[in-house]
Scaffold this motif. Structure first.
Motif, PDB file in Angstrom:
ATOM      1  N   GLY A  18      12.060 -25.312  13.540  1.00  0.00           N
ATOM      2  CA  GLY A  18      11.764 -26.677  13.656  1.00  0.00           C
ATOM      3  C   GLY A  18      11.285 -27.282  12.292  1.00  0.00           C
ATOM      4  O   GLY A  18      10.951 -28.404  12.112  1.00  0.00           O
ATOM      5  N   THR A  19      11.523 -26.614  11.041  1.00  0.00           N
ATOM      6  CA  THR A  19      11.022 -26.797   9.954  1.00  0.00           C
ATOM      7  C   THR A  19      12.350 -27.058   8.903  1.00  0.00           C
ATOM      8  O   THR A  19      12.740 -27.768   8.385  1.00  0.00           O
ATOM      9  N   THR A  20      12.877 -25.498   8.756  1.00  0.00           N
ATOM     10  CA  THR A  20      14.108 -25.476   7.931  1.00  0.00           C
ATOM     11  C   THR A  20      15.164 -25.202   8.933  1.00  0.00           C
ATOM     12  O   THR A  20      16.300 -25.648   8.564  1.00  0.00           O
ATOM     13  N   THR A  21      15.059 -25.070  10.280  1.00  0.00           N
ATOM     14  CA  THR A  21      15.973 -24.589  11.042  1.00  0.00           C
ATOM     15  C   THR A  21      15.895 -25.201  12.384  1.00  0.00           C
ATOM     16  O   THR A  21      14.674 -25.299  12.923  1.00  0.00           O
ATOM     17  N   PRO A  22      17.040 -25.856  13.194  1.00  0.00           N
ATOM     18  CA  PRO A  22      16.739 -26.601  14.564  1.00  0.00           C
ATOM     19  C   PRO A  22      16.145 -25.321  15.510  1.00  0.00           C
ATOM     20  O   PRO A  22      16.423 -24.290  15.546  1.00  0.00           O
ATOM     21  N   ILE A  23      15.311 -26.175  16.249  1.00  0.00           N
ATOM     22  CA  ILE A  23      14.671 -24.982  17.352  1.00  0.00           C
ATOM     23  C   ILE A  23      15.730 -24.688  18.291  1.00  0.00           C
ATOM     24  O   ILE A  23      15.676 -23.582  18.874  1.00  0.00           O
ATOM     25  N   ASN A  24      16.561 -25.419  18.529  1.00  0.00           N
ATOM     26  CA  ASN A  24      17.656 -25.221  19.286  1.00  0.00           C
ATOM     27  C   ASN A  24      18.621 -23.933  19.151  1.00  0.00           C
ATOM     28  O   ASN A  24      18.942 -22.970  19.907  1.00  0.00           O
ATOM     29  N   PHE A  25      18.653 -23.746  17.756  1.00  0.00           N
ATOM     30  CA  PHE A  25      19.518 -22.623  17.205  1.00  0.00           C
ATOM     31  C   PHE A  25      18.577 -21.438  17.578  1.00  0.00           C
ATOM     32  O   PHE A  25      19.076 -20.435  18.130  1.00  0.00           O
ATOM     33  N   GLY A 175      -1.086 -11.418   9.744  1.00  0.00           N
ATOM     34  CA  GLY A 175      -2.049 -12.373  10.725  1.00  0.00           C
ATOM     35  C   GLY A 175      -1.408 -13.449  11.143  1.00  0.00           C
ATOM     36  O   GLY A 175      -0.436 -13.682  11.118  1.00  0.00           O
ATOM     37  N   SER A 176      -2.117 -13.845  12.344  1.00  0.00           N
ATOM     38  CA  SER A 176      -1.572 -15.270  12.995  1.00  0.00           C
ATOM     39  C   SER A 176      -1.277 -16.178  12.236  1.00  0.00           C
ATOM     40  O   SER A 176      -2.232 -16.404  11.215  1.00  0.00           O
ATOM     41  N   LYS A 177      -0.436 -17.071  12.762  1.00  0.00           N
ATOM     42  CA  LYS A 177      -0.252 -18.299  11.634  1.00  0.00           C
ATOM     43  C   LYS A 177      -1.251 -19.289  12.216  1.00  0.00           C
ATOM     44  O   LYS A 177      -1.454 -20.426  11.744  1.00  0.00           O
ATOM     45  N   THR A 178      -2.139 -19.060  13.319  1.00  0.00           N
ATOM     46  CA  THR A 178      -3.336 -19.835  13.619  1.00  0.00           C
ATOM     47  C   THR A 178      -4.591 -19.559  13.248  1.00  0.00           C
ATOM     48  O   THR A 178      -5.591 -20.023  13.449  1.00  0.00           O
ATOM     49  N   ASP A 179      -4.516 -18.352  12.239  1.00  0.00           N
ATOM     50  CA  ASP A 179      -5.606 -18.020  11.584  1.00  0.00           C
ATOM     51  C   ASP A 179      -5.902 -18.308   9.995  1.00  0.00           C
ATOM     52  O   ASP A 179      -5.026 -18.043   9.280  1.00  0.00           O
ATOM     53  N   PRO A 180      -6.841 -18.999   9.848  1.00  0.00           N
ATOM     54  CA  PRO A 180      -6.979 -19.439   8.351  1.00  0.00           C
ATOM     55  C   PRO A 180      -6.869 -18.326   7.532  1.00  0.00           C
ATOM     56  O   PRO A 180      -6.324 -18.271   5.890  1.00  0.00           O
ATOM     57  N   ALA A 181      -7.533 -16.966   8.014  1.00  0.00           N
ATOM     58  CA  ALA A 181      -7.403 -15.903   6.955  1.00  0.00           C
ATOM     59  C   ALA A 181      -6.120 -15.435   6.633  1.00  0.00           C
ATOM     60  O   ALA A 181      -5.891 -14.853   5.515  1.00  0.00           O
ATOM     61  N   VAL A 203       4.089 -27.470  13.487  1.00  0.00           N
ATOM     62  CA  VAL A 203       3.053 -27.009  14.522  1.00  0.00           C
ATOM     63  C   VAL A 203       1.463 -27.484  13.926  1.00  0.00           C
ATOM     64  O   VAL A 203       0.989 -26.647  13.001  1.00  0.00           O
ATOM     65  N   VAL A 204       0.962 -28.438  14.619  1.00  0.00           N
ATOM     66  CA  VAL A 204      -0.225 -28.863  14.155  1.00  0.00           C
ATOM     67  C   VAL A 204      -1.301 -27.735  14.138  1.00  0.00           C
ATOM     68  O   VAL A 204      -2.136 -27.602  13.081  1.00  0.00           O
ATOM     69  N   ARG A 205      -1.373 -26.669  15.073  1.00  0.00           N
ATOM     70  CA  ARG A 205      -2.253 -25.764  15.053  1.00  0.00           C
ATOM     71  C   ARG A 205      -2.368 -24.785  13.824  1.00  0.00           C
ATOM     72  O   ARG A 205      -3.088 -24.272  13.428  1.00  0.00           O
ATOM     73  N   THR A 217      -1.172 -29.519   3.399  1.00  0.00           N
ATOM     74  CA  THR A 217      -0.179 -29.428   4.634  1.00  0.00           C
ATOM     75  C   THR A 217       0.787 -30.513   4.838  1.00  0.00           C
ATOM     76  O   THR A 217       0.485 -31.666   4.278  1.00  0.00           O
ATOM     77  N   LEU A 218       1.868 -30.333   5.448  1.00  0.00           N
ATOM     78  CA  LEU A 218       2.747 -31.425   5.859  1.00  0.00           C
ATOM     79  C   LEU A 218       3.331 -31.270   7.194  1.00  0.00           C
ATOM     80  O   LEU A 218       3.681 -29.976   7.202  1.00  0.00           O
ATOM     81  N   LEU A 219       3.291 -32.080   7.925  1.00  0.00           N
ATOM     82  CA  LEU A 219       3.767 -32.081   9.482  1.00  0.00           C
ATOM     83  C   LEU A 219       5.258 -32.418   9.229  1.00  0.00           C
ATOM     84  O   LEU A 219       5.550 -33.619   8.982  1.00  0.00           O
ATOM     85  N   CYS A 220       6.245 -31.427   9.656  1.00  0.00           N
ATOM     86  CA  CYS A 220       7.483 -31.624   9.589  1.00  0.00           C
ATOM     87  C   CYS A 220       7.976 -31.978  11.099  1.00  0.00           C
ATOM     88  O   CYS A 220       7.889 -31.409  11.941  1.00  0.00           O
ATOM     89  N   GLU A 221       8.511 -33.321  11.117  1.00  0.00           N
ATOM     90  CA  GLU A 221       9.078 -34.084  12.272  1.00  0.00           C
ATOM     91  C   GLU A 221      10.595 -33.968  12.396  1.00  0.00           C
ATOM     92  O   GLU A 221      11.317 -34.832  11.865  1.00  0.00           O
ATOM     93  N   ARG A 222      11.219 -32.869  13.010  1.00  0.00           N
ATOM     94  CA  ARG A 222      12.654 -32.777  13.174  1.00  0.00           C
ATOM     95  C   ARG A 222      13.118 -33.241  14.387  1.00  0.00           C
ATOM     96  O   ARG A 222      12.427 -33.198  15.483  1.00  0.00           O
ATOM     97  N   PRO A 223      14.419 -33.492  14.655  1.00  0.00           N
ATOM     98  CA  PRO A 223      15.077 -34.030  15.755  1.00  0.00           C
ATOM     99  C   PRO A 223      15.019 -32.593  16.666  1.00  0.00           C
ATOM    100  O   PRO A 223      15.203 -31.530  16.347  1.00  0.00           O
ATOM    101  N   GLY A 224      14.130 -32.824  18.120  1.00  0.00           N
ATOM    102  CA  GLY A 224      14.327 -31.647  18.824  1.00  0.00           C
ATOM    103  C   GLY A 224      13.024 -30.939  18.865  1.00  0.00           C
ATOM    104  O   GLY A 224      12.841 -29.863  19.526  1.00  0.00           O
ATOM    105  N   ASN A 225      12.061 -31.165  17.782  1.00  0.00           N
ATOM    106  CA  ASN A 225      10.914 -30.605  17.738  1.00  0.00           C
ATOM    107  C   ASN A 225      10.045 -30.796  18.977  1.00  0.00           C
ATOM    108  O   ASN A 225      10.078 -32.066  19.557  1.00  0.00           O
TER     109      ASN A 225
END
Length: 246
Positions: A18-25, A175-181, A203-205, A217-225
């Motif tokens: 959803g950022t560099t690559t389409p989610i559908n792929f 680590g997790s992508k939703t963990d600041p650490a 992903v906002v989280r 941070t930057l929120l990437c809004e792509r087609p199909g996200n």
């Protein structure tokens, strides 16, 4: 984009899906390929030490899922192929499971080598990579997919091999992508102050976690996200907006 940052940015950290690559792929090509080839792959490689590590971790994860009452598919016997229904179950739920992602990467490797798989990136990605390199900004990846899978994806794109633009790959072993650490660890590994790094994701989280760690941070809004909840992250629709040419 440059006007939104009041400190220099030396490193651009990118999500993939959803950022560099389409989610559908990812869902329709990569996930389907892994599911359709898992049984054959495990039959041929079940004695491989690297694959055995993935399988042992999946058995432990299955036991934990069972203990928590998540009702994963029952394992019929101790053979590696009995894990295939569980692998399917995890993929259906898009579980960010480290051993699953490691196994998927190994399956995809065969698809890329055989030519069955060629990865997709958005049209603005190759030119952005070139531009950021010319600006002497490092480019790194942080994805739930294994580091192997990340390298394979960027090495076999329809636009050619893009790995020469990338300086580092991070997966859930950090680590997790939703963990600041996780983001603090990445900044430390890159030998950068967190404020020198901008993380781009759909992903906002994930962005909330990166922001809590001090990253830009930057929120990437792509087609199909997927739709995202209300948030305060600066939004982009294309990498053309990120550090454009002066």
């Amino acid at each position: 984009m440059s006007a939104t940052l009041n400190v220099p940015v030396s490193t651009i950290l990118l999500d993939i899906e959803g950022t560099t690559t389409p989610i559908n792929f990812v869902y329709q090509t990569l996930f389907r390929y892994a599911r359709s080839h898992a049984s054959e792959f495990l039959m041929r490689h079940r004695s491989s030490p690297d694959v055995r590590l993935d399988l042992d971790a999946l058995y432990r994860q299955h036991a934990e899922d069972t203990r928590q009452g998540l009702n994963p598919p029952m394992l019929q016997n101790p053979e590696s192929r009995s894990l295939v229904p569980y692998v399917d179950w995890l993929i259906e739920r898009d579980r960010k499971s480290t051993p699953l992602k490691s196994l998927q990467g190994k399956i995809w490797a065969e698809g890329y080598v055989s030519g069955e798989l060629r990865s997709q990136v958005f049209d603005d990605v190759p030119s952005a990579f070139k531009r950021w390199q010319q600006q002497r900004r490092a480019i790194a990846i942080f994805s739930s997919g294994s580091a192997l899978a990340q390298r394979l994806l960027f090495a076999h794109t329809v636009a050619g091999d893009l790995t020469g633009s990338l300086s580092a790959y991070f997966d859930t072993t950090v680590g997790s992508k939703t963990d600041p650490a996780s983001y603090r660890k990445i900044a430390s590994t890159l030998q950068r102050s967190p404020s020198e790094v901008v993380f781009i994701s759909d992903v906002v989280r994930e962005l909330d976690a990166a922001g809590a760690a001090g990253l830009r941070t930057l929120l990437c809004e792509r087609p199909g996200n997927h739709p995202q909840p209300a948030n305060t992250h600066y939004r982009i629709r294309t990498f053309d907006e990120v550090f454009p040419e002066n």
